[in-house]
Design a protein around this motif. Structure first.
Motif, PDB file in Angstrom:
ATOM      1  N   ILE A  90      60.947 -19.446  -8.097  1.00  0.00           N
ATOM      2  CA  ILE A  90      60.387 -18.165  -7.662  1.00  0.00           C
ATOM      3  C   ILE A  90      60.640 -17.090  -8.709  1.00  0.00           C
ATOM      4  CG2 ILE A  90      60.469 -16.374  -5.896  1.00  0.00           C
ATOM      5  CD1 ILE A  90      61.362 -18.545  -3.921  1.00  0.00           C
ATOM      6  N   THR A  91      61.838 -17.077  -9.278  1.00  0.00           N
ATOM      7  CA  THR A  91      62.176 -16.088 -10.304  1.00  0.00           C
ATOM      8  C   THR A  91      61.243 -16.214 -11.510  1.00  0.00           C
ATOM      9  OG1 THR A  91      64.506 -16.053  -9.636  1.00  0.00           O
ATOM     10  CG2 THR A  91      63.997 -15.303 -11.855  1.00  0.00           C
ATOM     11  N   LYS A 145      58.223 -17.372 -11.509  1.00  0.00           N
ATOM     12  CA  LYS A 145      56.905 -16.891 -11.098  1.00  0.00           C
ATOM     13  C   LYS A 145      56.858 -15.362 -11.076  1.00  0.00           C
ATOM     14  CE  LYS A 145      55.558 -20.923  -8.300  1.00  0.00           C
ATOM     15  NZ  LYS A 145      54.216 -21.143  -8.874  1.00  0.00           N
ATOM     16  N   ILE A 146      57.948 -14.751 -10.616  1.00  0.00           N
ATOM     17  CA  ILE A 146      58.012 -13.287 -10.602  1.00  0.00           C
ATOM     18  C   ILE A 146      57.866 -12.740 -12.020  1.00  0.00           C
ATOM     19  CG2 ILE A 146      59.543 -11.306 -10.226  1.00  0.00           C
ATOM     20  CD1 ILE A 146      60.755 -12.881  -7.873  1.00  0.00           C
ATOM     21  N   ASN A 199      54.276 -13.316 -13.391  1.00  0.00           N
ATOM     22  CA  ASN A 199      53.287 -12.472 -12.715  1.00  0.00           C
ATOM     23  C   ASN A 199      53.408 -11.009 -13.135  1.00  0.00           C
ATOM     24  OD1 ASN A 199      52.294 -14.685 -11.347  1.00  0.00           O
ATOM     25  ND2 ASN A 199      53.426 -14.270  -9.461  1.00  0.00           N
ATOM     26  N   VAL A 200      54.626 -10.484 -13.176  1.00  0.00           N
ATOM     27  CA  VAL A 200      54.815  -9.080 -13.555  1.00  0.00           C
ATOM     28  C   VAL A 200      54.464  -8.871 -15.026  1.00  0.00           C
ATOM     29  CG1 VAL A 200      56.490  -7.207 -13.752  1.00  0.00           C
ATOM     30  CG2 VAL A 200      56.568  -8.722 -11.772  1.00  0.00           C
ATOM     31  N   LEU A 240      65.734  -8.609 -10.801  1.00  0.00           N
ATOM     32  CA  LEU A 240      65.224  -9.907 -10.342  1.00  0.00           C
ATOM     33  C   LEU A 240      65.811 -10.284  -8.984  1.00  0.00           C
ATOM     34  CD1 LEU A 240      65.220 -12.026 -13.634  1.00  0.00           C
ATOM     35  CD2 LEU A 240      63.228 -11.397 -12.248  1.00  0.00           C
ATOM     36  N   GLN A 276      63.944  -8.372  -6.389  1.00  0.00           N
ATOM     37  CA  GLN A 276      62.608  -8.933  -6.177  1.00  0.00           C
ATOM     38  C   GLN A 276      62.677 -10.210  -5.358  1.00  0.00           C
ATOM     39  OE1 GLN A 276      59.795  -7.215  -7.316  1.00  0.00           O
ATOM     40  NE2 GLN A 276      61.397  -5.719  -7.770  1.00  0.00           N
ATOM     41  N   LEU A 277      63.655 -11.036  -5.662  1.00  0.00           N
ATOM     42  CA  LEU A 277      63.819 -12.307  -4.960  1.00  0.00           C
ATOM     43  C   LEU A 277      64.163 -12.079  -3.494  1.00  0.00           C
ATOM     44  CD1 LEU A 277      63.851 -15.391  -5.299  1.00  0.00           C
ATOM     45  CD2 LEU A 277      66.261 -15.228  -5.942  1.00  0.00           C
ATOM     46  N   GLN A 281      63.499  -9.444  -1.731  1.00  0.00           N
ATOM     47  CA  GLN A 281      62.344  -8.864  -1.060  1.00  0.00           C
ATOM     48  C   GLN A 281      61.356  -9.949  -0.641  1.00  0.00           C
ATOM     49  OE1 GLN A 281      60.406  -5.756  -3.264  1.00  0.00           O
ATOM     50  NE2 GLN A 281      58.615  -5.713  -1.925  1.00  0.00           N
ATOM     51  N   ILE A 282      61.131 -10.915  -1.527  1.00  0.00           N
ATOM     52  CA  ILE A 282      60.227 -12.020  -1.210  1.00  0.00           C
ATOM     53  C   ILE A 282      60.769 -12.830  -0.038  1.00  0.00           C
ATOM     54  CG2 ILE A 282      59.366 -14.239  -2.058  1.00  0.00           C
ATOM     55  CD1 ILE A 282      58.964 -12.909  -4.759  1.00  0.00           C
TER      56      ILE A 282
END
Length: 255
Positions: free
Chosen positions: A30-31, A33-34, A37-38, A231, A234-235, A237-238
């Protein structure tokens, strides 16, 4: 055992589950991908020269000094050349996104937290007897004995005794709170009054307080810290958003 043992991808995944590594792996995916994407959203691009420089750094870090050692390393980690290039690309994107997001915030963070980056040069003798430590402290103050002489007489570890109780160059985080508070409030050179912790009674000679400077190494440390904290947010929050949707999504894994 002469039989060849084969390991399948399903068995690798099963072992990850049994060793409780699955959540860590999922978080890493996931990290990644974050970050990708950003980086795309803010328009970060990677030049060929940057990839080559990052590849050279990765080879140097892993001591891959020849084609043979590089190939062996790739086989050990089950990486194809394309996957190696992907790894290098990800490292570059990671660094460039961190710079993009936090380069202008490093100096302010340093100013606000510079006490955390101060260092101390100190010597220490640990006693079991508080009264003895106090007696020696006052004896040092009166010039009846020196700290090196105390260290030589009362430190049992041979190497530590030879170095006079030298503890090295330490950060605030390396010390117990009750010790760091006294140490970083000292005016070197200064012998501190004995400090009691669960390890014993500490008689400390503060030789020098090293004030931090925002050099390249510290800059990279701070920007890495800021990016890592971002990070994590963000993680989390997801994960919160996924938890809210979980009842309608079933038991799938966040992707």
């Amino acid at each position: 055992m002469s039989d060849i043992i084969c390991v399948s991808q399903d068995e690798i995944i099963h072992q990850m589950k049994l060793s409780c590594q699955f959540p860590t792996i999922v978080d890493s995916i996931i990290t990644r991908k974050i970050i990708i994407n950003v980086a795309q959203e803010v328009g970060i691009k990677v030049e060929t020269e940057e990839l080559q420089k990052a590849a050279d750094s990765l080879r140097s870090l892993n001591q891959l000094e020849s084609a043979e050692t590089t190939w062996s390393w790739l086989q050990k980690h089950c990486l194809s050349l394309d996957e190696f290039e992907e790894l290098v690309y990800y490292n570059v994107i990671f660094s460039k996104l961190a710079e993009h997001l936090f380069a202008d915030k490093v100096e302010q963070f340093f100013v606000e937290n510079q006490l955390d980056y101060a260092q101390v040069v100190m010597y220490e003798v640990v006693f079991d007897d508080f009264d003895l430590a106090m007696e020696l402290y006052y004896a040092i103050q009166e010039g009846e004995i020196s700290f090196p002489e105390v260290a030589h007489q009362y430190i049992h570890d041979r190497e530590l005794r030879r170095s006079g109780g030298y503890q090295g160059i330490l950060k605030r985080t390396h010390l117990k709170p009750e010790i760091s508070a006294a140490v970083f409030a000292a005016t070197p050179p200064q012998i501190l009054k004995p400090i009691v912790t669960y390890k014993g009674v500490h008689l400390i000679n503060v030789e020098e307080i090293i004030k931090p400077e925002l050099n390249k190494t510290l800059y990279l440390t701070i920007i890495s810290h800021l990016f890592s904290e971002w990070l994590k947010q963000q993680l989390e929050q997801i994960k919160v958003e996924y938890s809210a949707l979980a009842p309608s999504l079933g038991n799938g894994v966040v992707a």
